[in-house]
Structure formats: structure tokens, C-alpha cells
Design a protein around this motif. Structure first.
Motif, PDB file in Angstrom:
ATOM      1  N   VAL A  18       0.967  -0.975  -0.034  1.00 41.88           N
ATOM      2  CA  VAL A  18       0.103   0.037  -0.192  1.00 41.88           C
ATOM      3  C   VAL A  18       0.851   1.172  -0.234  1.00 41.88           C
ATOM      4  N   GLY A  19       2.009   1.076   0.708  1.00 41.46           N
ATOM      5  CA  GLY A  19       2.825   2.376   0.617  1.00 41.46           C
ATOM      6  C   GLY A  19       3.495   2.609  -0.468  1.00 41.46           C
ATOM      7  N   ASP A  20       3.683   1.519  -1.470  1.00 41.54           N
ATOM      8  CA  ASP A  20       4.339   1.635  -2.533  1.00 41.54           C
ATOM      9  C   ASP A  20       3.132   2.413  -3.595  1.00 41.54           C
ATOM     10  N   ALA A  21       2.076   1.919  -3.445  1.00 40.01           N
ATOM     11  CA  ALA A  21       0.877   2.789  -4.086  1.00 40.01           C
ATOM     12  C   ALA A  21       0.837   4.150  -3.999  1.00 40.01           C
ATOM     13  N   PHE A  22       0.976   4.391  -2.622  1.00 43.49           N
ATOM     14  CA  PHE A  22       0.865   5.943  -2.232  1.00 43.49           C
ATOM     15  C   PHE A  22       2.207   6.868  -2.835  1.00 43.49           C
TER      16      PHE A  22
END
Length: 295
Positions: free
Chosen positions: A51-55
Motif C-alpha cells: 500500500v505504501g508503494d501505491a501511495f
């Protein structure tokens, strides 16, 4: 074009308080999943993404000049000034802080109080002159930060003592004109209206002035009488010292370090209970495959 506009709107909403608080409260966010579904983030991130990579991927799209919103500017100031020149243990930051009839976008407290009015590519300059005049009544230094497209008009709009900064196409902050540090011009009564009652009382105590012993219904009127007689520059020093204590960001230091760069500005501006910090970090580290099943 319509599809691109829809995607940009979804990417912008990813950094909203609603998504951030939902992840902190529940450890997941159905809104995050729905917004990602409206974009091509899953394809951009790859199969092992979190999810952090997506942000981070979303932020890299949003920070391209021409489509940057206020959050991108907040992030730039947070990273390059608050945490770049200072630290969360020596400086503090205020968001949406009342100043007269306006709310200041972002204020950094270090040795002085410096306000940053953000004018993104999506903003109008119609209210700028009035905003600047209100900020001068509370803060020693006033800056306007904008894109290249706005800089010339801003220079023509604001007085010479107001700083002008530019967020370049390469996501670098450059100073076009330095702000003048002038605490003598602040208005003590306007400052009072910006403070919490406990902060106003703490300032008076630090100045050796006894707090008014009156009923709560009369306290504000009594404080106005006392603040009206304060020396502006002296008041400014105590205001900065007090707000650095009451709006201290040091407790967020560990959380900020555990979040992706793209979410650090959100952590500094969106209140989240300390007990929810670990849940938020866990949500950010969730694999995207699992996050797309969030409900």
C-alpha cells in the motif's frame, strides 16, 4: 481526457484525511481500494507492491508540474524545510491556523513564526492580498509559495516584505524574494484570537502577568484588556515558545519514520490517536493484493 481527469481526482483523494484516518482506525480502507480501482496504480506498482508503494507511485504522478494540488506543496515544505532545515524535535508546524479572518495554510515555528501561503496550479490569487495582510498581524515572516506560472503575478500583488518562493518543475523549492522578519508589526489582539485560552494564559504567565481571576464568561474580555497592552515583539517571542510546546510534533517522529515519504506530510497534518499509529503502519505495509480485498 475525461478518464485522465477522473484518475487525477482519484489520486488526489488518496491523500485525503478520510483515507488516512480510516487506515489508522481500522487497519484498512475501503475508500483506498475504491480509489485505486479508478486508476492504473496496480499496473504501475507491480505484483510485490505494498500500500505504501501505491501511495508513493500516486504522489510521483501528482507532483508533476501542472497538476499539483495543495498536498504536494505541503509535502514539499514538510520535507525540504521542516525536516530538511530543522527537525521535529526543534521545530513545530501548524496547519490551518487561524489568523484574523483567514486560516494560514502552514506555519513553521523555529526561532520565529513563518507562515507559508500555498498557491498551487489549481488555485486563484483573488484572496491573496487580504490573506497576506491578515498573516502579518500574527506572524513575523510571511511567504507565498507557488509554481512558476504564478510567481510574476504574486510579485506584483504582495508587498516587498513578503517572501515569494517557487516549487519548480523538478520539485525543488527556490526563494525568489526573501521574507522580512518583522515581529514588531503583529497585532496582539489578533494573536489572542488565534490562541487557545490555555495558550494565552501560559503566555501571560511567562511574561510575569497574573491571569485574570474572573468567571469563564468574562475571561476572554479580560484577556483582551491584558493583550492590548503587550509589546508585539515580546509577545511574538512568547507565542512561538508556547506554541512549540503545545503543538509539539516530536511525538510523531517515530510514526513519520515508519511511513512512506508520500504520507509523511499527512501524518504531520491529520490528527491520529497515538494508539492507532501501529495500525496505520501495518495498513501501509499491507501487500496491494490483500488491500484490493479491503471492505
Amino acid at each position: 481526457m475525461e478518464n485522465r481527469t477522473t484518475q487525477l481526482a482519484a489520486l488526489t483523494r488518496l491523500f485525503s484525511a478520510a483515507v488516512f484516518r480510516e487506515m489508522a482506525k481500522k487497519g484498512r480502507s475501503a475508500l483506498f481500494r475504491r480509489l485505486v480501482a479508478e486508476t492504473d496504480l496496480s499496473d504501475r506498482c507491480g505484483t510485490k507492491a505494498t500500500v505504501g508503494d501505491a501511495f508513493d507511485s500516486a504522489f510521483n504522478i501528482l507532483k508533476i508540474a501542472g497538476q499539483r494540488d495543495e498536498y504536494v506543496y505541503r509535502a514539499a515544505i514538510s520535507h525540504k524545510i521542516l525536516m530538511g532545515r530543522h527537525s521535529l524535535r526543534t521545530a513545530s508546524m501548524l496547519n490551518e491556523f487561524r489568523a484574523g479572518s483567514c486560516k494560514a495554510d502552514l506555519v513553521i515555528l523555529n526561532g520565529t513564526a513563518t507562515v507559508y501561503e500555498i498557491k498551487s496550479e489549481r488555485d486563484s490569487l483573488a484572496r491573496l492580498a487580504n490573506q497576506v495582510e491578515n498573516y502579518k498581524r500574527v506572524f513575523a515572516k510571511v511567504n507565498v509559495i507557488a509554481s512558476d506560472a504564478h510567481v510574476d503575478e504574486i510579485l506584483d500583488t504582495v508587498p516587498d516584505d513578503v517572501g515569494v518562493m517557487c516549487l519548480s518543475k523538478r520539485y525543488q523549492i527556490t526563494t525568489v524574494r526573501e521574507a522580512v522578519d518583522c515581529p514588531e508589526r503583529i497585532c496582539p489582539l489578533t494573536v489572542l484570537e488565534s490562541l487557545r485560552a490555555a495558550e494565552a494564559l501560559a503566555i501571560l504567565k511567562a511574561l510575569g502577568i497574573s491571569a485574570p481571576q474572573v468567571p469563564n464568561t468574562q475571561r476572554h474580555a479580560s484577556l483582551r484588556v491584558l493583550f492590548a497592552d503587550l509589546d508585539p515583539a515580546t509577545l511574538h517571542v512568547e507565542m512561538v515558545r508556547t506554541l512549540k510546546q503545545t503543538r509539539n510534533l516530536a511525538p510523531l517522529d517515530d510514526l513519520v519514520r515508519e511511513l512512506p515519504v508520500s504520507l509523511q506530510a499527512a501524518a504531520l497534518s491529520i490528527p491520529v490517536r497515538h494508539t492507532d499509529h501501529s495500525r496505520l503502519v501495518e495498513a501501509v505495509h499491507t501487500p496491494m493484493r490483500a488491500a484490493m480485498a479491503w471492505s
